[in-house]
Design an enzyme around this catalytic site. Structure first.
Site, PDB file in Angstrom:
ATOM      1  N   GLU A 116      33.785  46.871  28.172  1.00  0.00           N
ATOM      2  CA  GLU A 116      32.661  46.345  28.928  1.00  0.00           C
ATOM      3  C   GLU A 116      32.805  46.685  30.400  1.00  0.00           C
ATOM      4  O   GLU A 116      33.919  46.786  30.928  1.00  0.00           O
ATOM      5  CB  GLU A 116      32.564  44.820  28.755  1.00  0.00           C
ATOM      6  CG  GLU A 116      32.108  44.405  27.376  1.00  0.00           C
ATOM      7  CD  GLU A 116      31.988  42.901  27.208  1.00  0.00           C
ATOM      8  OE1 GLU A 116      31.571  42.471  26.134  1.00  0.00           O
ATOM      9  OE2 GLU A 116      32.313  42.164  28.163  1.00  0.00           O
ATOM     10  N   CYS A 129      31.809  47.052  38.341  1.00  0.00           N
ATOM     11  CA  CYS A 129      33.129  46.618  37.901  1.00  0.00           C
ATOM     12  C   CYS A 129      33.463  47.357  36.616  1.00  0.00           C
ATOM     13  O   CYS A 129      32.715  47.265  35.629  1.00  0.00           O
ATOM     14  CB  CYS A 129      33.140  45.108  37.663  1.00  0.00           C
ATOM     15  SG  CYS A 129      34.693  44.469  36.992  1.00  0.00           S
ATOM     16  N   CYS A 136      43.901  43.985  26.706  1.00  0.00           N
ATOM     17  CA  CYS A 136      44.923  43.758  27.731  1.00  0.00           C
ATOM     18  C   CYS A 136      46.128  43.072  27.117  1.00  0.00           C
ATOM     19  O   CYS A 136      45.999  42.246  26.205  1.00  0.00           O
ATOM     20  CB  CYS A 136      44.339  42.885  28.849  1.00  0.00           C
ATOM     21  SG  CYS A 136      45.441  42.672  30.273  1.00  0.00           S
ATOM     22  N   CYS A 140      46.832  36.437  30.256  1.00  0.00           N
ATOM     23  CA  CYS A 140      46.496  35.390  31.219  1.00  0.00           C
ATOM     24  C   CYS A 140      45.637  34.317  30.549  1.00  0.00           C
ATOM     25  O   CYS A 140      44.641  34.628  29.885  1.00  0.00           O
ATOM     26  CB  CYS A 140      45.752  35.985  32.413  1.00  0.00           C
ATOM     27  SG  CYS A 140      46.735  37.200  33.336  1.00  0.00           S
ATOM     28  N   CYS A 143      41.734  34.144  31.171  1.00  0.00           N
ATOM     29  CA  CYS A 143      40.970  35.375  30.974  1.00  0.00           C
ATOM     30  C   CYS A 143      40.686  35.601  29.495  1.00  0.00           C
ATOM     31  O   CYS A 143      41.579  35.475  28.649  1.00  0.00           O
ATOM     32  CB  CYS A 143      41.739  36.562  31.545  1.00  0.00           C
ATOM     33  SG  CYS A 143      40.872  38.137  31.402  1.00  0.00           S
ATOM     34  N   CYS A 357      34.147  37.429  36.318  1.00  0.00           N
ATOM     35  CA  CYS A 357      35.583  37.681  36.227  1.00  0.00           C
ATOM     36  C   CYS A 357      36.207  36.808  35.141  1.00  0.00           C
ATOM     37  O   CYS A 357      35.980  35.602  35.078  1.00  0.00           O
ATOM     38  CB  CYS A 357      36.252  37.376  37.561  1.00  0.00           C
ATOM     39  SG  CYS A 357      35.833  38.532  38.870  1.00  0.00           S
TER      40      CYS A 357
END
Length: 365
Positions: A116, A129, A136, A140, A143, A357
């Site tokens: 994305e 962005c 990932c 975190c 996230c 974010c």
């Protein structure tokens, strides 16, 4: 001795028709080549070097997906290129538009992997962005990206193609790029830096280096390496807590990079580059927004060259975390500015389409 005759030079069209036949083996991806590589490739298939600039314009600036769209090339040359090369690029799988005008895209590559990215217009400016990895590994807690696991690193061209696609969809020039989407950019350092340089290049998007910013969770060795790069690219550090126990809880993927080492490398970075890094701090109620956490953040920042971005936590499905109150956010701003630390509150865009974010999850609903 009989007189020698000079051979008649064929026309350009004939030359292209008689060019070196298509090579066997895997097709070359023209979008993955820089200018020098394109020149070498064109020469390897019997074409003059100036053709590389024409192809580059179609690939980099016009983001075409078919050789038939390259209308200033002859049909014979277009057919030859189709035999020996591909245009890589991305395919738009889905798109959502926010009430604030932001657009989130799900883009797929030729191998089916998808990521994305987000476009954020503001008048005649367009910020994008982009993602540097599919998924990932950092884990975190605040996230959503890591919930689907890690698939693979993206190539420089795949990173670049996201920004090019967004610019084409909006029909305007991309004026800034943040590499803050899915993934840890510094765990894909070489491809990330190559993409940033291509975005900066006049042969690419032509974006000023200071308008291209990479965000890292705090991979210390690569921050040190980044400080030695010649370009004036921006750096954002996902800090989120200056209390070791809290940061380790929130960001287990950088547990081995202690806050002491991180503080030292950021001090070295600013002394070497004279650039002001941004510290990203997601304000999470009851987790990192009390007075001890504020005191620790002040100690981490005091006397250093930095800018703090306070980001009200962006909620996403499956997370029990909540954003801090406006009162707590205001308290952080007042205290940080009181000790001379530049501080802003960043109101994320695209929250209604999960484009803010920490909300990118490699899928669109």
């Amino acid at each position: 001795m009989p007189e020698k005759t000079q051979p008649t030079s064929p026309s350009r069209e004939n030359a292209e028709q008689n060019a070196t036949p298509a090579r066997r083996g895997p097709k070359a991806d023209l979008t993955a080549m820089d200018h020098d590589q394109l020149v070498a490739f064109m020469e390897s298939i019997g074409q003059p070097s100036f053709r590389a600039k024409q192809v580059e314009d179609w690939v980099r600036h016009k983001n075409v997906r078919s050789f038939d769209e390259m209308t200033n090339l002859s049909k014979a040359l277009r057919a030859q290129l189709a035999d020996v090369a591909t245009l890589g690029g991305v395919t738009e799988v889905a798109r959502q538009e926010s009430l604030d005008g932001s657009r989130k895209y799900l883009l797929a590559f030729d191998d089916g992997v998808s990521v994305e990215c987000v476009g954020m217009p503001n008048g005649d400016r367009l910020a994008v962005c982009v993602s540097t990895q599919a998924g990932c590994r950092m884990g975190c807690r605040f996230c959503a990206t890591g919930e689907a696991g890690f698939t693979r690193n993206l190539t420089a061209d795949e990173i670049y193609a996201q920004a090019a696609h967004v610019g084409q969809d909006f029909g305007q020039r991309v004026t800034s790029v943040v590499l803050m989407g899915q993934g840890e950019p510094f765990n894909n350092y070489d491809e990330t830096l190559a993409a940033m340089r291509l975005m900066n290049s006049e042969d690419g998007l032509g974006i000023g280096a200071r308008h291209i910013t990479v965000s890292t969770c705090g991979v210390v060795p690569q921050i040190r390496r980044f400080a030695s790069e010649p370009e004036q690219f921006g750096l954002a550090l996902s800090l989120h807590s200056a209390v070791p126990e809290t940061r380790n809880l929130l960001m287990p993927g950088v547990r081995k990079h202690s806050l002491k080492r991180l503080h030292d490398v950021m001090k070295d970075y600013t002394e070497k580059t004279h650039r002001r890094p941004t510290y990203e701090y997601a304000m999470i109620a009851g987790v990192n927004d009390d007075e001890p956490h504020l005191d620790a953040l002040v100690d981490f920042c005091r006397g250093t060259l930095c800018h703090v971005n306070l980001i009200p936590f962006n909620e996403h499905s499956g997370s029990k975390l909540k954003p801090s109150s406006e009162e707590r956010i205001d308290r952080f701003v007042k205290v940080l500015e009181g000790v001379g630390v530049e501080t802003t509150v960043r109101r994320s865009r695209g929250t209604d389409i999960d484009a803010a974010c920490g909300q990118l999850k490699q899928r669109l609903r």
